[in-house]
Design an enzyme around this catalytic site. Structure first.
Site, PDB file in Angstrom:
ATOM      1  N   ASN B 285      17.873  27.235  11.200  1.00 44.93           N
ATOM      2  CA  ASN B 285      17.596  25.858  11.557  1.00 44.93           C
ATOM      3  C   ASN B 285      16.409  25.273  10.807  1.00 44.93           C
ATOM      4  O   ASN B 285      16.259  24.057  10.728  1.00 44.93           O
ATOM      5  CB  ASN B 285      17.355  25.752  13.065  1.00 44.93           C
ATOM      6  CG  ASN B 285      18.599  25.282  13.783  1.00 44.93           C
ATOM      7  OD1 ASN B 285      18.970  24.130  13.704  1.00 44.93           O
ATOM      8  ND2 ASN B 285      19.256  26.214  14.461  1.00 44.93           N
ATOM      9  N   ASN B 309      26.221  29.570  19.416  1.00 39.12           N
ATOM     10  CA  ASN B 309      26.301  28.113  19.450  1.00 39.12           C
ATOM     11  C   ASN B 309      27.643  27.602  19.973  1.00 39.12           C
ATOM     12  O   ASN B 309      28.540  28.374  20.295  1.00 39.12           O
ATOM     13  CB  ASN B 309      25.981  27.542  18.059  1.00 39.12           C
ATOM     14  CG  ASN B 309      27.029  27.938  17.020  1.00 39.12           C
ATOM     15  OD1 ASN B 309      28.186  28.185  17.356  1.00 39.12           O
ATOM     16  ND2 ASN B 309      26.628  28.010  15.766  1.00 39.12           N
ATOM     17  N   ILE B 310      27.757  26.292  20.004  1.00 38.27           N
ATOM     18  CA  ILE B 310      28.933  25.665  20.608  1.00 38.27           C
ATOM     19  C   ILE B 310      30.229  26.035  19.890  1.00 38.27           C
ATOM     20  O   ILE B 310      31.274  26.108  20.509  1.00 38.27           O
ATOM     21  CB  ILE B 310      28.797  24.120  20.657  1.00 38.27           C
ATOM     22  CG1 ILE B 310      28.628  23.539  19.252  1.00 38.27           C
ATOM     23  CG2 ILE B 310      27.648  23.701  21.546  1.00 38.27           C
ATOM     24  CD1 ILE B 310      28.826  22.022  19.210  1.00 38.27           C
ATOM     25  N   CYS B 370      16.764  25.393  22.963  1.00 45.58           N
ATOM     26  CA  CYS B 370      17.663  25.940  21.949  1.00 45.58           C
ATOM     27  C   CYS B 370      17.456  25.071  20.733  1.00 45.58           C
ATOM     28  O   CYS B 370      16.332  24.987  20.245  1.00 45.58           O
ATOM     29  CB  CYS B 370      19.101  25.953  22.441  1.00 45.58           C
ATOM     30  SG  CYS B 370      19.654  24.438  23.238  1.00 45.58           S
ATOM     31  N   ASP B 372      18.786  21.517  20.352  1.00 43.82           N
ATOM     32  CA  ASP B 372      18.504  20.194  20.884  1.00 43.82           C
ATOM     33  C   ASP B 372      18.160  20.216  22.362  1.00 43.82           C
ATOM     34  O   ASP B 372      17.710  19.227  22.913  1.00 43.82           O
ATOM     35  CB  ASP B 372      19.710  19.282  20.653  1.00 43.82           C
ATOM     36  CG  ASP B 372      19.856  18.927  19.190  1.00 43.82           C
ATOM     37  OD1 ASP B 372      18.863  18.455  18.608  1.00 43.82           O
ATOM     38  OD2 ASP B 372      20.943  19.139  18.618  1.00 43.82           O
ATOM     39  N   GLY B 373      18.409  21.327  22.986  1.00 44.73           N
ATOM     40  CA  GLY B 373      18.035  21.442  24.390  1.00 44.73           C
ATOM     41  C   GLY B 373      18.995  20.749  25.331  1.00 44.73           C
ATOM     42  O   GLY B 373      18.589  20.297  26.400  1.00 44.73           O
ATOM     43  N   TRP B 374      20.251  20.641  24.940  1.00 37.52           N
ATOM     44  CA  TRP B 374      21.183  20.034  25.896  1.00 37.52           C
ATOM     45  C   TRP B 374      22.420  20.877  26.155  1.00 37.52           C
ATOM     46  O   TRP B 374      23.279  20.480  26.911  1.00 37.52           O
ATOM     47  CB  TRP B 374      21.562  18.614  25.456  1.00 37.52           C
ATOM     48  CG  TRP B 374      22.031  18.442  24.043  1.00 37.52           C
ATOM     49  CD1 TRP B 374      22.862  19.256  23.360  1.00 37.52           C
ATOM     50  CD2 TRP B 374      21.668  17.396  23.144  1.00 37.52           C
ATOM     51  NE1 TRP B 374      23.059  18.777  22.090  1.00 37.52           N
ATOM     52  CE2 TRP B 374      22.342  17.623  21.919  1.00 37.52           C
ATOM     53  CE3 TRP B 374      20.838  16.253  23.252  1.00 37.52           C
ATOM     54  CZ2 TRP B 374      22.214  16.787  20.819  1.00 37.52           C
ATOM     55  CZ3 TRP B 374      20.733  15.417  22.154  1.00 37.52           C
ATOM     56  CH2 TRP B 374      21.406  15.693  20.944  1.00 37.52           C
ATOM     57  N   ARG B 416      31.251  16.712  24.014  1.00 37.92           N
ATOM     58  CA  ARG B 416      31.748  18.063  24.247  1.00 37.92           C
ATOM     59  C   ARG B 416      33.173  18.051  24.791  1.00 37.92           C
ATOM     60  O   ARG B 416      33.958  18.955  24.531  1.00 37.92           O
ATOM     61  CB  ARG B 416      30.828  18.815  25.220  1.00 37.92           C
ATOM     62  CG  ARG B 416      29.405  19.026  24.728  1.00 37.92           C
ATOM     63  CD  ARG B 416      29.320  20.026  23.597  1.00 37.92           C
ATOM     64  NE  ARG B 416      27.962  20.107  23.077  1.00 37.92           N
ATOM     65  CZ  ARG B 416      27.578  19.585  21.917  1.00 37.92           C
ATOM     66  NH1 ARG B 416      28.455  18.953  21.143  1.00 37.92           N
ATOM     67  NH2 ARG B 416      26.330  19.687  21.507  1.00 37.92           N
TER      68      ARG B 416
END
Lengths: 750, 606
Positions: B285, B309-310, B370, B372-374, B416
């Protein structure tokens, strides 16, 4: 608890780094008396002992432990802590025969010697002069013990090690098994239960079971003294048309033995395979005759299934289980978390769950033949007393709710396993024979299958998971006649010998495992009862019998409800052509490869048709065998592993609430009964007190998922188990992982 | 030993397929669809549903602005589908006008909730054109400039669910503000951070100016703010996004000082910073301007929690779907399950949350972030709070937790989930919230008496995560919600839940305040949430009901019944009424048949 610091010190053996200073050892040695004995059982004799043995806690890295005396008796290996344990309140679930630091000799699975940082499996022969610094004992009930010998006198250490190895690993004769000296010195009162377990050692029991299922077969009493064949049970039931001459022809091999009758009239039989084809045609024609006899039982139909061909062999079962059980012998926390990573695939690879699935599947196919097609079924197998026992008893559990009661289940085990001649002595290797060819956990496999049914259909069973776990442990408590013999004939001959040598005492009376009071007090036995079980409502009170519940056949699904038409080429219609009858149908429809059973589409259909109906816990039960439905028997296998204990959690927190409420309801019911029976006005009835929320919640906090096997001491820690070494296995989860993090693109923009 | 207690026959009912008598089928097939207020019929059509479990079924499909409803016309295998259009991820045409083979011409619908639907139509006359266009339009209203159904719904409920979460009330419940922590309104018009809520709890000593400076050094201005404080030891869970360290390894004194204020507030000697990412990702990052806290942060320790990650999570769930839908992989099920890594990810998230909870309960303040923290941050903080604070384990407390940690702190639900958006391949989509709810389910499984709500609540939440019937999960953050007047124009999911809350209650719930729940994050205990992921499979469905719960409810009813009878008997036990009573008690007691008829209504189908 003595926590050992890191201060180095001199030790007896230079190879071992002691973490205890000599002063500490001395101060320890001053207090204990020389000879410490457990409360010995009648007939129990101490062979050897050693003091200042350090029993290490589970995590070997922590080097923590308790000092005490290690003994070996003719019954157990026992560790007695030097610490005072007087104040400790008696645990709820205590075995009267052995405690938490005792290992019955036949419960020892493997012994390892710990030498410095290596460990070696002890096989018995290499134990001449060397002794290890640590004895590690893996038990058949999955406990793990580690005893450090570094602080005891050398000769003590040598003696205790050799003693344990000798008595746990060396072959012994049957009469040296503890049961015999125990029973000689103990008088067991007659089992006192309102509902007796049928032992199937009398003609009456067989007659009664035949009558209960309305079977129309012939009870054979001629073998009461094993005059027909020692391989046959004392009493048994065969199809009507089997003659006495038929029974003696091949020492009982090939003879169809009745197991159970379906309400339609068809029945389940089992037999052991005839010896391989000989030149003459006798076995062939004999078999045909027997099949005809079975077919005659109902509508001239018979399906046969050779389990030796379609199910894993007893050696396969043994091999798979010996891999499987290793996953539960956890030596350290590191060990635990490392093995956690590949947990699912390890389970899969050892094939144990798959064997369970195959057995349930096979039993379901047998059920289908009986229930849906109303065919007589004859299952066969080389010995006729391993997988035949598994499959026939599973089929009966699915079909007949009587066997799902506690007494019914015990009767079933008596009928199919004990009277049925399962070779408990050999299969469980109670004599520690070096030749392990005959060793196989077949009975345990059966209990595993029962557990699967129990976890899928809890309310259908009167007994609990704890009951099954305790039963599986009891196999290795060398006290019960149930698991000590290979057959009824074997039992009779051994007991006769024993009797003649101790004739002055009368008949030797070993308790059966069903006499639970030998192991547990009443309170502990309460845990055998499943609070979810509700007895079937009895619609007609006048029909109520004082004793055994009636056969509840009317509740199984009537075969007419299945829409599948009868199979083509089926000889139901041919009523008189014997030749056609001989075209025997085989049940086996799937056998692609031994490790990937694909249930046939019709048996899938059978399950699905059943599953669409409302579930009746007192009727037919079929197991769901889809991947997620077949599970690990958590209580049995994980109960001793600290890392997986859920403090204040687990299903038990819920079950205990149901139990409490059930008690309350039963109390109310008794009050109402009293009310209606004695109408004399008595206003002094105590109000039922609702269970106070306080005690209730306290209980649930103290329970853990391993209940009732590990009791939480007052100081159980709130420290959570934090997995270690998580990343390795996930590191290669594809390039997605390391390419970019989420929302990269937008981050750049920002 | 147990003495007999009567049983009541259980009749499992299902919601998916139900048999109906032939007579009713002869009447309008669709008569029994009860439309929601504001729901309008768009089209109905004869169609063939190609059910993966029972084969091709003729029937009628009925599409409204909210749902797709199908009912088979065959009485023998009555199958019913009731699918909110919001669940649809992708609609494709299957086969062409010239395709050969039976039922080869039709529609293939991929859903967000672990199932696919296939319909076949007559090949002649472009029979699928209208239905395809209508589905495409109404399933993806946002892509077509239409309103989401939440804005069309006219549903009314007794309770207004939007009132469940009031940030100030929640802070007050936690004992805030106090002499170490203050409430700041610096973000009241989303100027500091457009993805944060308006009300923030920050260290007492940090000035508004400090906050602004810190915001410049945190990704998207998501500064460390207090999310939860431990009542006794005053340790806090603070959440934020990654620091903007970049390749050059920039430092920011304000940020360093600010974190030290967080640490100082309860005298924590070392602030633990949990970076939810794997170490390598955090390093990677830096290339895009992000990064992690280095040694320059004195009195702080950074721990990576190795959660992926997502994208990894999305692929993992996709693999899971492959092995459970339509058929459950039979051979080597456990190995297949392992190869999806889904449970392993669950384990990582849970064990991260356990570490956070453990630190905080031993008095150590922590910061969680993390990138972005969301996503991962929201998972970790909310799970840790669930472990630490029994309030969040109540039905309403759980709603507050979701409103607070997920909705107000800007978990990007819209991106999402992709509400109403036709772009099914959007890389921003990911089942992060589903994964969190799965973690909650694992906890309820391990502690069946610790939660006031039941599995049904979790299933309902996940159903309406996609349905677009309620405004609760719409949009990415509070500022967008304000802009679209979600609270004024739509109904909250909590209105539905709290107006009929008894069906979401766990009868075994035993409140125990102050107890920290540590689930066991081991594969030995984690299990696949079959009743969610495999719920469409009729073979599995039977396992869904909880016989334990049923038995408990029956016993409760029986207890009440007996208590009442006893009372009656005692009242009427005077000599004059003896005769009358003896007869009733003899016939009705303890004959179990009577109560069994009375109590059949007690079975609550799932």
């Amino acid at each position: 608890m003595l926590s050992l610091g890191s201060g180095g010190g001199k030790s007896a053996k230079p190879s071992f780094v002691s973490y205890v200073t000599p002063e500490e050892i001395n101060s320890e040695k001053d207090t204990p008396k020389e000879e410490k004995h457990p409360d010995l059982l009648p007939g129990e004799v101490v062979f050897c002992s050693a003091s200042t043995v350090l029993k290490l806690t589970q995590d070997e890295l922590s080097q923590r432990g308790t000092f005490g005396t290690l003994l070996c008796t003719n019954f157990r290996v026992s560790f007695i802590s030097d610490e005072e344990t007087g104040e400790e309140t008696a645990p709820l679930f205590k075995n009267k025969l052995y405690g938490e630091n005792d290992i019955p000799l036949s419960c020892v699975d493997n012994i390892y010697g710990g030498y410095e940082d290596k460990r070696k499996l002890v096989t018995g022969s290499q134990v001449k002069n060397k002794y290890p610094s640590k004895i590690i004992i893996h038990c058949k009930d999955l406990r793990v013990f580690q005893f450090a010998l570094t602080f005891c006198k050398e000769e003590d250490a040598k003696r205790i090690f050799q003693g344990i190895v000798h008595h746990c690993l060396e072959p012994k004769s049957l009469k040296n098994i503890f049961a015999f000296s125990f029973c000689e010195n103990t008088a067991f009162p007659e089992m006192q239960m309102q509902q007796r377990t049928m032992m199937f050692d009398s003609a009456e029991d067989w007659a009664q079971d035949l009558k209960r299922t309305k079977g129309s077969c012939r009870l054979v009493t001629e073998n009461a003294n094993f005059g027909l064949s020692p391989n046959l049970p004392q009493y048994f039931i065969v199809p009507e048309s089997v003659s006495e001459a038929d029974m003696t022809l091949f020492q009982g091999k090939g003879l169809p033995i009745w197991c159970w009758s379906h309400h339609s009239g068809c029945a389940l039989f089992k037999t052991s395979n005839l010896p391989l084809q000989q030149e003459d045609n006798v076995p062939q024609s004999y078999m045909e005759k027997m099949l005809t006899a079975v077919a005659h039982n109902y509508l001239y139909s018979v399906k046969t299934e050779d389990l030796s061909d379609t199910l894993p062999t007893v050696q396969d079962i043994q091999l798979s289980y010996s891999k499987f059980k290793q996953f539960f012998f956890i030596d350290s926390t590191t060990d635990f978390w490392v093995s956690d990573m590949k947990w699912f695939s390890s389970l899969d690879n050892c094939g144990w769950l798959d064997i369970i699935r195959q057995c349930l599947q096979k039993a379901m196919e047998v059920v289908e033949c009986l229930e849906k097609e109303n065919n007589n079924v004859l299952i066969m197998e080389d010995g006729g007393s391993d997988l035949c026992c598994v499959i026939s008893s599973l089929a009966q559990l699915m079909l007949d709710s009587y066997y799902r009661t506690l007494q019914g289940f015990q009767s079933l085990v008596q009928k199919e396993w004990v009277a049925g001649g399962h070779n408990f002595l050999d299969r469980c290797n109670q004599l520690h024979l070096k030749d392990k060819e005959n060793v196989s956990p077949v009975f345990l496999l059966f209990l595993e299958c029962v557990w699967q049914l129990l976890q899928q259909y809890g309310p259908a069973f009167q007994f609990s998971e704890t009951y099954l776990t305790v039963l599986s442990d009891s196999i290795h408590v060398p006290v019960f006649s149930t698991f000590l013999f290979n057959s009824q004939h074997h039992r009779a001959s051994i007991l006769r010998q024993a009797d003649s040598s101790h004739s002055q005492r009368g008949t030797l009376n070993c308790p059966t495992v069903w006499d639970w009071s030998v192991q547990f007090d009443c309170k502990a036995q309460q845990l055998f009862i499943n609070p979810l079980y509700a007895e079937k409502p009895k619609l007609d009170k006048s029909m109520r019998r004082p004793h055994r519940p009636k056969h509840q056949r009317q509740l199984s699904l009537p075969s007419a409800t299945f829409k599948t038409p009868p199979k083509k080429g089926f000889f139901k219609d041919e009523t008189d052509s014997l030749k056609k009858i001989l075209r025997v149908k085989r049940i086996s429809r799937w056998m692609l490869s031994p490790d990937s059973p694909q249930p046939s589409s019709t048996s899938r259909e059978f399950y699905e048709a059943w599953q669409r109906k409302p579930l009746d816990y007192h009727g037919l039960l079929l197991p769901c065998l889809d991947g997620p439905a077949v599970r690990i028997w958590m209580q049995r296998y994980l109960r001793w592993i600290q890392e997986v204990q859920i403090f204040g959690g687990g299903l038990v927190t819920v079950l205990s609430k149901v139990s409490d409420l059930l008690d309350e309801v039963q109390e109310l019911q008794r009050q109402l009964d009293r009310h209606s029976s004695s109408l004399t006005s008595n206003h002094q009835r105590p109000r039922p007190r609702p269970i106070s929320a306080e005690t209730d919640s306290r209980l649930s906090v103290l329970l853990s998922s391993s209940f009732p096997f590990t009791t939480l001491k007052n100081n159980w820690s709130y420290k959570p188990a934090i997995p270690t070494g998580l990343l390795q296995s996930l590191m290669n989860s594809g390039n997605l992982a390391d390419t970019e993090d989420d929302d990269q693109e937008s981050l750049v923009r920002a | 030993m147990a003495s007999p207690v009567p049983i009541y026959n259980s009749n499992p009912l299902d919601t998916h397929s139900s048999s109906t008598s032939r007579e009713s089928l002869k009447m309008d097939l669709l008569a029994d669809v009860s439309l929601l207020p504001g729901e309008e019929r768009v089209i109905d059509k004869d169609i063939i549903y190609i059910c993966p479990f029972s084969g091709a079924l003729k029937g009628k499909v009925f599409i409204t602005n909210y749902r797709l409803y199908f009912k088979s016309s065959d009485a023998d295998s009555a199958v019913m589908l009731n699918v909110p259009l919001g669940v649809i991820c992708r609609v494709e045409k299957m086969g062409g006008a010239s395709s050969r083979g039976e039922n080869s011409y039709g529609l293939d619908i991929t859903c967000k909730d672990m199932r696919n639907l296939r319909f076949a139509l007559k090949q002649e006359g472009h029979s699928r054109r209208d239905i395809f266009e209508i589905l495409f339009r109404y399933a993806f209203p946002v892509s077509h400039g239409l309103s989401l159904f939440a804005y069309l719904s006219q549903e009314k409920y007794e309770e207004n669910g939007w009132n469940i979460y009031k940030p100030m009330e929640e802070f007050r419940r936690q004992g805030l503000p106090n002499d170490k922590w203050r409430i700041s309104f610096i973000n009241k018009s989303y100027e500091l951070c457009d993805t944060y809520p308006t009300v923030l709890a920050v260290p007492y000593k940090a000035t508004e100016e400090d906050l602004r400076k810190v915001a410049t050094f945190r990704s998207r201005g998501r500064i460390p703010v207090l999310s939860w404080i431990h009542r006794e030891n005053q340790a806090v869970i603070a959440r934020c996004s990654q620091p903007l360290v970049g390749m050059s390894g920039k430092r920011n004194k304000d940020d360093e000082r600010y974190l030290d204020l967080v640490r100082e507030a309860n005298g924590t000697s070392k602030l633990i910073i949990y970076d939810a990412r794997p170490n390598v990702n955090a390093v990677a990052n830096k290339a895009t301007g992000g990064g992690y806290e280095g040694d320059e942060y004195q009195n702080a320790e950074l721990i990576f929690l190795d959660i992926h990650n997502i994208h990894v999570m999305r692929e993992s769930l996709k693999k899971l779907k492959d092995i459970v839908y339509p058929n459950v992989e039979e051979s080597h099920w456990l190995s297949s399950l392992e190869s999806t890594h889904w449970l392993e990810h669950i384990k990582l998230v849970l064990s991260g949350a356990i570490q956070v909870a453990d630190k905080v309960s031993s008095g150590n303040s922590v910061v969680v972030h993390c990138s972005d923290g969301w996503d991962r941050t929201a998972q970790l903080t909310s799970l840790a709070m669930l472990m630490l604070d029994s309030h969040y384990r109540t039905l309403r407390g759980f709603q507050v937790l979701l409103e607070k940690e997920w909705i107000s702190f800007g978990h990007k639900f819209a991106s999402r989930i992709g509400h109403g958006d036709k772009n099914h391949a959007d890389q921003d989509r990911s089942p992060i919230f589903v994964q969190f709810i799965d973690c909650v389910w694992q906890m309820t499984k391990q502690f069946p008496t610790a939660f006031e709500f039941n599995e049904r609540l979790l299933l309902t939440i996940l159903d309406h995560l996609y349905s677009c019937r309620f405004g609760t999960f719409l949009y990415n953050c509070e500022s967008a919600r304000d802009q679209h007047e979600v609270r004024l124009k739509t109904v909250s999911l909590w209105s539905l839940v709290n107006s009929s809350n008894d069906i979401y209650l766990n009868p075994f719930y035993t409140p125990e305040s102050g107890r920290v729940l540590y689930p066991v994050a081991s594969m030995r205990h984690l299990e696949l949430w079959v009743s969610y992921y495999i719920r469409w499979n009729p073979r599995i469905r039977q396992q869904q009901q909880s016989p334990v719960e049923q038995r408990y409810k029956e016993l409760l009813a029986l207890r009440d019944e007996y208590l009442k009878k006893l009372e009656e008997l005692e009242l009427s036990d005077s000599p004059s009424s003896h005769l009358a009573h003896s007869s009733t008690s003899n016939t009705s007691l303890p004959a179990p048949s009577t109560p069994s008829q009375q109590y059949t209504h007690l079975q609550t189908p799932f």
